[in-house]
Design an enzyme around this catalytic site. Structure first.
Site: not given
Length: 319
Positions: A60, A133, A168, A187, A242, A283
């Site tokens: 990474r 991802d 992404l 921002c 969220d 189930r």
């Protein structure tokens, strides 16, 4: 290697858009990540990745260890926003928008595979590898470098056109392509995402502590018991969270309904009842969430998350 005929930056972008991606940009791999690598190392040193050990993968921090021949990163974004709103009642369980419809990995991979095959068509020298991802790639860093959007104070990538309601993806290639300018930060002085987080998981601008994050605990934490300081602040969330996106001015002003039909909500995902999910059988879980990103949240975890919320409501009423 030199750019091949038919695979110019403009033709690649045109192809990506024709495949249904909403944004595409290209980043060079030289001299990009030094600052971000230091930030990642500092974040890991603080233990803010919690139990997400894949974040410690050395690859990474070095894209050439992922693909030694890489020269360019083609970045794409796919808008997933749908305009449905959750009901207000406390009896309802909350599922993050990203998981309302079909598993985004399946949707993204199909389009990324098509783009990769097109890149390699008729050439034995073009190399390409795609991720959504799913690999040791700093996807947000590369998206910013490619001009897709900017990394916000809550750690999400915000685009001017769609807010942060985007998935992404990347295609690594050995093609040397004309690259886009990195996106600038927009921002400003806004701290709504930081102020709104009920667990203070955003410890400071651009730094998220997964140990305090509702999304981490509902999706990744496999333990039977959850930390007290977190589970008392779930506020109905059973799958992701969220909150920091819902309060973002960019999302409130620029969210657009997606044209990807697969992202329309499955029945029951917008307004499920906590009491139902708290008792869902293995189930029923299997039948209710076909081809869904929610399958990462195993039935025992979904039951646990729902019961945590019900217990919080009970304690609130008794208090």
């Amino acid at each position: 290697m030199n750019r091949s005929p038919g695979t110019s930056s403009s033709s690649i972008k045109e192809k990506a858009l024709s495949l249904g991606f909403h944004k595409v940009g290209i980043a060079a791999v030289t001299g990009v990540e030094s600052t971000e690598i230091q930030r990642l190392r500092a974040w890991l040193a603080l233990g803010y990745h919690a139990d997400m050990e894949w974040m410690t993968n050395p690859k990474r921090q070095d894209i050439f260890s992922v693909m030694p021949e890489v020269r360019s990163v083609i970045c794409v974004a796919l808008n997933y926003y749908t305009p449905y709103q959750r009901p207000e009642g406390q009896e309802y369980a909350k599922i993050s928008r990203y998981a309302w419809g079909r598993d985004y990995h399946k949707v993204m991979h199909k389009k990324l595979k098509a783009l990769t095959m097109w890149l390699q068509e008729g050439s034995e020298t073009v190399q390409a590898r795609y991720y959504a991802d799913t690999g040791p790639i700093q996807d947000k860093v590369w998206a910013q470098q490619a001009g897709i959007g900017w990394i916000a104070k809550n750690g999400n990538v915000i685009t001017r056109e769609y807010g942060s309601w985007v998935f992404l993806g990347e295609v690594l290639t050995n093609l040397e392509l004309e690259c886009d300018r990195p996106h600038t930060q927009h921002c400003g002085n806004c701290t709504r995402c930081i102020d709104a987080c009920p667990t203070s998981a955003i410890t400071k601008p651009f730094v998220l502590d997964a140990n305090l994050c509702i999304a981490y605990h509902t999706i990744e934490n496999r333990n039977e018991e959850l930390p007290e300081e977190v589970k008392s602040n779930f506020h109905g969330w059973v799958a992701g969270c969220d909150i920091c996106q819902d309060v973002c001015p960019w999302n409130q002003r620029f969210a657009k309904e997606t044209d990807v039909s697969e992202f329309q909500p499955y029945p029951g995902n917008v307004a499920p009842k906590l009491v139902e999910l708290a008792e869902i059988s293995d189930r029923d879980w299997d039948q209710r969430f076909p081809a869904s990103a929610l399958r990462r949240i195993k039935p025992e975890m979904l039951r646990r998350n729902s019961r945590v919320n019900l217990d919080a409501l009970k304690n609130k009423d008794e208090g």
